[in-house]
Design a protein around this motif. Structure first.
Motif, PDB file in Angstrom:
ATOM      1  N   ALA A  73      47.737  43.499  35.215  1.00  0.00           N
ATOM      2  CA  ALA A  73      47.596  44.951  35.415  1.00  0.00           C
ATOM      3  C   ALA A  73      46.111  45.310  35.545  1.00  0.00           C
ATOM      4  CB  ALA A  73      48.240  45.698  34.241  1.00  0.00           C
ATOM      5  N   ILE A  74      45.279  44.649  34.760  1.00  0.00           N
ATOM      6  CA  ILE A  74      43.830  44.893  34.833  1.00  0.00           C
ATOM      7  C   ILE A  74      43.315  44.523  36.218  1.00  0.00           C
ATOM      8  CG2 ILE A  74      41.576  44.125  33.967  1.00  0.00           C
ATOM      9  CD1 ILE A  74      42.973  43.705  31.206  1.00  0.00           C
ATOM     10  N   LEU A  75      43.723  43.366  36.702  1.00  0.00           N
ATOM     11  CA  LEU A  75      43.240  42.920  38.017  1.00  0.00           C
ATOM     12  C   LEU A  75      43.715  43.849  39.130  1.00  0.00           C
ATOM     13  CD1 LEU A  75      43.587  39.084  37.554  1.00  0.00           C
ATOM     14  CD2 LEU A  75      41.525  40.262  38.350  1.00  0.00           C
ATOM     15  N   ARG A  76      44.955  44.294  39.055  1.00  0.00           N
ATOM     16  CA  ARG A  76      45.445  45.210  40.094  1.00  0.00           C
ATOM     17  C   ARG A  76      44.685  46.534  40.031  1.00  0.00           C
ATOM     18  NH1 ARG A  76      50.416  42.660  38.513  1.00  0.00           N
ATOM     19  NH2 ARG A  76      51.268  41.461  40.244  1.00  0.00           N
ATOM     20  N   TYR A  77      44.394  46.979  38.825  1.00  0.00           N
ATOM     21  CA  TYR A  77      43.627  48.226  38.687  1.00  0.00           C
ATOM     22  C   TYR A  77      42.230  48.061  39.280  1.00  0.00           C
ATOM     23  CZ  TYR A  77      40.469  51.585  36.672  1.00  0.00           C
ATOM     24  OH  TYR A  77      39.478  52.524  36.537  1.00  0.00           O
ATOM     25  N   LEU A  78      41.564  46.992  38.929  1.00  0.00           N
ATOM     26  CA  LEU A  78      40.191  46.788  39.434  1.00  0.00           C
ATOM     27  C   LEU A  78      40.192  46.663  40.957  1.00  0.00           C
ATOM     28  CD1 LEU A  78      38.736  44.264  36.805  1.00  0.00           C
ATOM     29  CD2 LEU A  78      38.204  46.709  37.026  1.00  0.00           C
ATOM     30  N   ALA A  79      41.154  45.890  41.479  1.00  0.00           N
ATOM     31  CA  ALA A  79      41.196  45.679  42.933  1.00  0.00           C
ATOM     32  C   ALA A  79      41.530  46.976  43.661  1.00  0.00           C
ATOM     33  CB  ALA A  79      42.211  44.597  43.266  1.00  0.00           C
ATOM     34  N   SER A  80      42.432  47.789  43.099  1.00  0.00           N
ATOM     35  CA  SER A  80      42.806  49.050  43.746  1.00  0.00           C
ATOM     36  C   SER A  80      41.669  50.066  43.666  1.00  0.00           C
ATOM     37  CB  SER A  80      44.042  49.661  43.067  1.00  0.00           C
ATOM     38  OG  SER A  80      45.083  48.736  43.032  1.00  0.00           O
ATOM     39  N   THR A  81      40.947  50.046  42.557  1.00  0.00           N
ATOM     40  CA  THR A  81      39.907  51.062  42.340  1.00  0.00           C
ATOM     41  C   THR A  81      38.593  50.687  42.999  1.00  0.00           C
ATOM     42  OG1 THR A  81      40.926  51.484  40.201  1.00  0.00           O
ATOM     43  CG2 THR A  81      38.734  52.424  40.539  1.00  0.00           C
ATOM     44  N   TYR A  82      38.224  49.402  42.886  1.00  0.00           N
ATOM     45  CA  TYR A  82      36.875  49.009  43.327  1.00  0.00           C
ATOM     46  C   TYR A  82      36.882  48.073  44.537  1.00  0.00           C
ATOM     47  CZ  TYR A  82      35.650  51.056  38.852  1.00  0.00           C
ATOM     48  OH  TYR A  82      35.506  51.920  37.795  1.00  0.00           O
ATOM     49  N   GLY A  83      38.086  47.621  44.965  1.00  0.00           N
ATOM     50  CA  GLY A  83      38.145  46.757  46.149  1.00  0.00           C
ATOM     51  C   GLY A  83      37.873  47.570  47.413  1.00  0.00           C
ATOM     52  N   ASP A  84      37.668  46.847  48.508  1.00  0.00           N
ATOM     53  CA  ASP A  84      37.362  47.545  49.762  1.00  0.00           C
ATOM     54  C   ASP A  84      38.596  47.701  50.647  1.00  0.00           C
ATOM     55  OD1 ASP A  84      37.841  44.987  50.636  1.00  0.00           O
ATOM     56  OD2 ASP A  84      35.839  44.619  51.435  1.00  0.00           O
ATOM     57  N   GLY A  85      39.775  47.388  50.081  1.00  0.00           N
ATOM     58  CA  GLY A  85      41.011  47.525  50.865  1.00  0.00           C
ATOM     59  C   GLY A  85      41.202  46.386  51.849  1.00  0.00           C
ATOM     60  N   GLY A  86      40.348  45.375  51.747  1.00  0.00           N
ATOM     61  CA  GLY A  86      40.408  44.225  52.666  1.00  0.00           C
ATOM     62  C   GLY A  86      41.317  43.136  52.136  1.00  0.00           C
TER      63      GLY A  86
END
Ligand SMILES: N[C@@H](CCC(=O)N[C@@H](CS)C(=O)NCC(=O)O)C(=O)O
Length: 220
Positions: A73-86
């Motif tokens: 859940a932490i990883l999905r949150y970080l990727a959704s919030t701070y990822g570039d959508g790539g």
């Protein structure tokens, strides 16, 4: 990436679930503070910690007022919030689902078939208490999952194509210990090449390839 506010992960570096979070965050380019909590460090059963994580386990993420437990859940949150959508965690929901099915498999099937049944038995259990027949049966069951991974990785560099995604973090953090512990492994060239590919990534080296002697039973 330096965020305007501090993001903190509570959890010891020797925890495989902490390793997944720290590795994934580093692949996202995030600069995260980590505080040693759990195992020899303690601190995971204090009233303050239990408010953030009622299970008293690590990791727990703190991002501003938000706290999140459960590494996936932490990883999905970080990727959704701070990822570039790539590639790592795409914005397109079909693309995301193709990645998430492997991330979920890794979390609920692949890692559980390794951690307690193999790693704990070989490393965290004394020789006298280790049932070798049981260990061999557990290795054989895990080998079946590696066969699926071997098929999936054939012809591509990463679990879901030729770019690293969240699925690789969920699968790949398990492989360091699988290839490092003292057991007999069947040869599996595609998974081995994949592991070597991951091992060349600086973030993998820094956050996953961590000596686990601290966890070892003195008579293992
Ligand atoms: N499903 C949880 C599992 C968390 C978990 O079992 N963490 C272990 C370390 S990997 C733990 O907290 N052990 C107790 C300790 O470190 O004191 C997650 O993925 O975050």
């Amino acid at each position: 990436m330096s965020t305007a506010h501090k993001i903190t992960v509570f959890g010891r570096a020797s925890s495989s679930n902490v390793q997944a979070v720290m590795w994934g965050a580093a692949e996202l380019g995030l600069d995260i503070d980590r505080v040693d909590i759990g195992h020899i460090h303690g601190g995971n059963n204090t009233p303050e910690y239990l408010v953030m994580n009622p299970h008293g386990l690590v990791p727990t993420l703190k991002d501003g007022d938000l706290t999140v437990f459960e590494s996936a859940a932490i990883l999905r949150y970080l990727a959704s919030t701070y990822g570039d959508g790539g590639d790592f965690w795409p914005t397109d929901l079909s693309d995301r689902a193709r990645i998430d099915q492997w991330a979920e498999w890794a979390k609920t099937s692949f890692a559980p078939a390794f951690t307690a049944p193999i790693f704990w038995l070989r490393v965290r259990t004394s020789v006298d208490d280790c049932n070798e027949d049981q260990l061999l049966a557990n290795i054989s069951a895990f080998e079946g999952k590696l066969d699926a991974l071997e098929r999936q990785l054939t012809g591509q560099d990463y679990v879901c194509g030729n770019a690293l995604t969240l699925a690789d973090v969920m699968v790949g953090h398990v492989l360091y210990r699988w290839f490092d512990i003292d057991i007999v492994r069947r040869s599996r060239p595609v998974v081995e090449a994949y592991y070597h590919r991951l091992s060349k990534r600086p973030a993998y080296q820094q956050h996953v390839c961590i000596n686990y002697d601290i966890l070892r039973d003195p008579n293992a």
